[in-house]
Scaffold this motif. Structure first.
Motif, mmCIF file in Angstrom:
data_model
loop_
_atom_site.group_PDB
_atom_site.id
_atom_site.type_symbol
_atom_site.label_atom_id
_atom_site.label_comp_id
_atom_site.label_asym_id
_atom_site.label_seq_id
_atom_site.Cartn_x
_atom_site.Cartn_y
_atom_site.Cartn_z
ATOM 1 N N GLU A 279 0.832 -1.185 0.000
ATOM 2 C CA GLU A 279 0.000 0.000 0.000
ATOM 3 C C GLU A 279 0.878 1.250 0.000
ATOM 4 O OE1 GLU A 279 -0.142 -2.441 2.037
ATOM 5 O OE2 GLU A 279 -2.100 -3.435 1.824
ATOM 6 N N TRP A 280 0.330 2.340 -0.555
ATOM 7 C CA TRP A 280 1.120 3.560 -0.705
ATOM 8 C C TRP A 280 1.510 4.158 0.644
ATOM 9 C CZ3 TRP A 280 -0.484 8.120 1.431
ATOM 10 C CH2 TRP A 280 -1.822 8.197 1.828
ATOM 11 N N TRP A 281 0.689 3.881 1.697
ATOM 12 C CA TRP A 281 0.975 4.500 2.981
ATOM 13 C C TRP A 281 2.012 3.728 3.788
ATOM 14 C CZ3 TRP A 281 -0.402 0.942 6.616
ATOM 15 C CH2 TRP A 281 -1.389 0.005 6.270
ATOM 16 N N ARG A 282 2.427 2.552 3.324
ATOM 17 C CA ARG A 282 3.452 1.769 4.043
ATOM 18 C C ARG A 282 4.826 2.260 3.598
ATOM 19 N NH1 ARG A 282 1.894 -4.506 4.390
ATOM 20 N NH2 ARG A 282 3.553 -4.330 5.953
ATOM 21 N N ILE A 283 5.173 3.435 4.126
ATOM 22 C CA ILE A 283 6.369 4.134 3.663
ATOM 23 C C ILE A 283 7.635 3.349 4.017
ATOM 24 C CG2 ILE A 283 7.681 6.274 3.853
ATOM 25 C CD1 ILE A 283 5.062 7.698 4.462
ATOM 26 N N ILE A 284 7.680 2.740 5.216
ATOM 27 C CA ILE A 284 8.895 2.039 5.649
ATOM 28 C C ILE A 284 9.180 0.850 4.731
ATOM 29 C CG2 ILE A 284 9.944 0.731 7.530
ATOM 30 C CD1 ILE A 284 8.412 2.465 9.484
ATOM 31 N N ARG A 285 8.138 0.067 4.429
ATOM 32 C CA ARG A 285 8.356 -1.084 3.559
ATOM 33 C C ARG A 285 8.786 -0.653 2.157
ATOM 34 N NH1 ARG A 285 3.965 -5.723 1.659
ATOM 35 N NH2 ARG A 285 5.342 -6.696 0.123
ATOM 36 N N ARG A 286 8.127 0.370 1.634
ATOM 37 C CA ARG A 286 8.480 0.830 0.285
ATOM 38 C C ARG A 286 9.892 1.399 0.260
ATOM 39 N NH1 ARG A 286 3.829 1.402 -3.005
ATOM 40 N NH2 ARG A 286 4.884 2.925 -4.304
ATOM 41 N N THR A 287 10.330 1.986 1.370
ATOM 42 C CA THR A 287 11.702 2.485 1.449
ATOM 43 C C THR A 287 12.697 1.332 1.466
ATOM 44 O OG1 THR A 287 10.927 4.425 2.670
ATOM 45 C CG2 THR A 287 13.280 3.944 2.752
ATOM 46 N N LYS A 288 12.397 0.269 2.235
ATOM 47 C CA LYS A 288 13.277 -0.899 2.254
ATOM 48 C C LYS A 288 13.389 -1.543 0.872
ATOM 49 C CE LYS A 288 12.632 -2.195 7.119
ATOM 50 N NZ LYS A 288 12.108 -3.241 8.040
ATOM 51 N N ASP A 289 12.293 -1.530 0.109
ATOM 52 C CA ASP A 289 12.341 -2.097 -1.236
ATOM 53 C C ASP A 289 13.309 -1.357 -2.141
ATOM 54 O OD1 ASP A 289 10.479 -3.967 -0.492
ATOM 55 O OD2 ASP A 289 8.759 -2.860 -1.283
ATOM 56 N N MET A 290 13.570 -0.082 -1.808
ATOM 57 C CA MET A 290 14.442 0.733 -2.656
ATOM 58 C C MET A 290 15.921 0.575 -2.311
ATOM 59 S SD MET A 290 12.581 2.231 -4.859
ATOM 60 C CE MET A 290 10.839 2.540 -5.162
ATOM 61 N N PHE A 291 16.244 0.004 -1.156
ATOM 62 C CA PHE A 291 17.640 -0.112 -0.748
ATOM 63 C C PHE A 291 18.512 -0.858 -1.759
ATOM 64 C CE2 PHE A 291 16.672 0.557 4.018
ATOM 65 C CZ PHE A 291 16.951 1.910 3.874
ATOM 66 N N PRO A 292 18.054 -1.978 -2.350
ATOM 67 C CA PRO A 292 18.919 -2.672 -3.322
ATOM 68 C C PRO A 292 19.236 -1.860 -4.574
ATOM 69 C CG PRO A 292 17.151 -4.121 -2.551
ATOM 70 C CD PRO A 292 16.821 -2.759 -2.062
ATOM 71 N N LEU A 293 18.528 -0.741 -4.773
ATOM 72 C CA LEU A 293 18.755 0.067 -5.974
ATOM 73 C C LEU A 293 19.742 1.200 -5.744
ATOM 74 C CD1 LEU A 293 15.046 0.435 -7.164
ATOM 75 C CD2 LEU A 293 16.711 -1.295 -7.843
ATOM 76 N N ILE A 294 20.115 1.441 -4.488
ATOM 77 C CA ILE A 294 20.928 2.622 -4.192
ATOM 78 C C ILE A 294 22.321 2.514 -4.801
ATOM 79 C CG2 ILE A 294 22.003 3.933 -2.330
ATOM 80 C CD1 ILE A 294 19.574 3.368 -0.616
ATOM 81 N N ILE A 295 23.011 1.381 -4.572
ATOM 82 C CA ILE A 295 24.379 1.225 -5.081
ATOM 83 C C ILE A 295 24.415 1.224 -6.614
ATOM 84 C CG2 ILE A 295 26.369 -0.332 -5.163
ATOM 85 C CD1 ILE A 295 25.774 -1.122 -2.305
ATOM 86 N N PRO A 296 23.542 0.451 -7.301
ATOM 87 C CA PRO A 296 23.548 0.550 -8.774
ATOM 88 C C PRO A 296 23.244 1.959 -9.281
ATOM 89 C CG PRO A 296 22.344 -1.383 -8.073
ATOM 90 C CD PRO A 296 22.624 -0.593 -6.839
ATOM 91 N N LEU A 297 22.360 2.686 -8.569
ATOM 92 C CA LEU A 297 22.033 4.038 -9.007
ATOM 93 C C LEU A 297 23.239 4.962 -8.871
ATOM 94 C CD1 LEU A 297 19.829 5.955 -10.013
ATOM 95 C CD2 LEU A 297 19.271 6.439 -7.630
ATOM 96 N N PHE A 298 24.004 4.832 -7.765
ATOM 97 C CA PHE A 298 25.208 5.637 -7.597
ATOM 98 C C PHE A 298 26.234 5.302 -8.677
ATOM 99 C CE2 PHE A 298 23.833 6.887 -3.342
ATOM 100 C CZ PHE A 298 24.371 8.160 -3.247
#
Length: 277
Positions: free
Chosen positions: A203-222
């Motif tokens: 759900e859109w309001w589950r900000i913590i979970r959606r943030t955790k889903d983005m962690f694997p993308l941080i290093i490739p994005l950098f």
């Protein structure tokens, strides 16, 4: 689910769309000054009516530059989680009570007052208005014009050895890299989803979970960001760019009556925003 991968569609800041409107033809120096005046007026406006007026004016700018209002409003979507987090912090932990104020709820360090409620609403409106103004500025001004306009406005600082050209160039490149990063993030998300990763399923309001889903993308994005930066450096060097050296310009800006009219209108609007009760 599909909307979770459409980041570039909702990234309005940093996009230049040459619709050849009247705003596109204004001097970029005056557009930057008008933008600064309106942002300052919005920052100092603490009233509902003033912010509603500013919000209505910002929305009216999109048809003026021949951009659909729906596309301009879509720029708020990426900022919604930040607006929610800031609003919650202000709502629960802004506990000061002005003389004559009202305390609605108190539990430990959490205090909900009439002033905190007003602060949340006004701050959210300010955030949205600044996003709209930034989108309009980049929609109607190319990268070259932004750099040259900023450099002209800051040129008096050269007397104190301030690197005006480098500062303007870095700031403009940072703005233009916003949609580039959104495009790269979208590619990474689609690549990860094709391998079984879950994005946008919660759900859109589950900000913590959606943030955790983005962690694997941080290093490739950098990594991609550094690659893009290296490509930009090579492109600038191949065109003979040398930092710190004096450069000639192809376009000389000359102010017109319409440009001064734009500045006058922005000052009048700023006065109205601050004056409304």
């Amino acid at each position: 689910m599909a909307s979770a991968f459409e980041l570039t569609r909702n990234m309005t800041i940093g996009q230049y769309i040459p619709t050849d409107s009247a705003v596109h033809r204004f001097d970029p120096r005056f557009k930057l000054v008008a933008f600064g005046v309106l942002v300052l007026a919005i920052a100092f406006c603490n009233t509902y009516v003033g912010n509603l007026f500013a919000l209505a004016f910002c929305l009216a700018l999109f048809p003026l530059i021949r951009i659909p209002v729906g596309y301009g409003v879509s720029g708020i979507k990426p900022a919604v989680p930040f607006i929610i987090i800031i609003a919650l912090l202000q709502f629960f932990f802004s506990g000061s009570i002005a003389p004559g104020g009202t305390l609605h709820f108190e539990y430990g360090v959490i205090r909900i007052t009439g002033d905190s409620i007003r602060l949340v609403i006004v701050s959210a409106m300010r955030f949205v208005e600044v996003i709209f103004l930034s989108s309009v500025l980049t929609f109607s001004t190319s990268t070259t014009d932004l750099t040259r306009g900023m450099e002209c406005l800051l040129s008096p600082l050269e007397k104190v050895k301030f690197p005006v050209h480098a500062f303007a160039l870095v700031l403009t490149i940072a703005i233009r890299f916003v949609p580039t990063f959104a495009m790269e993030m979208e590619k990474l998300m689609k690549a990860q989803a094709s391998r079984g990763a879950e994005f946008g399923s919660g759900e859109w309001w589950r900000i913590i979970r959606r943030t955790k889903d983005m962690f694997p993308l941080i290093i490739p994005l950098f990594n991609l960001a550094l690659t893009r930066a290296e490509d930009l450096i090579l492109a600038m060097e191949s065109r003979g760019y040398v930092p710190g050296e004096e450069r000639s310009v192809y376009t000389r800006y000359r102010s017109k009556g319409a440009d001064w009219g734009l500045l006058g209108i922005s000052l009048a609007l700023a006065a109205v925003i601050l004056w409304l009760p």
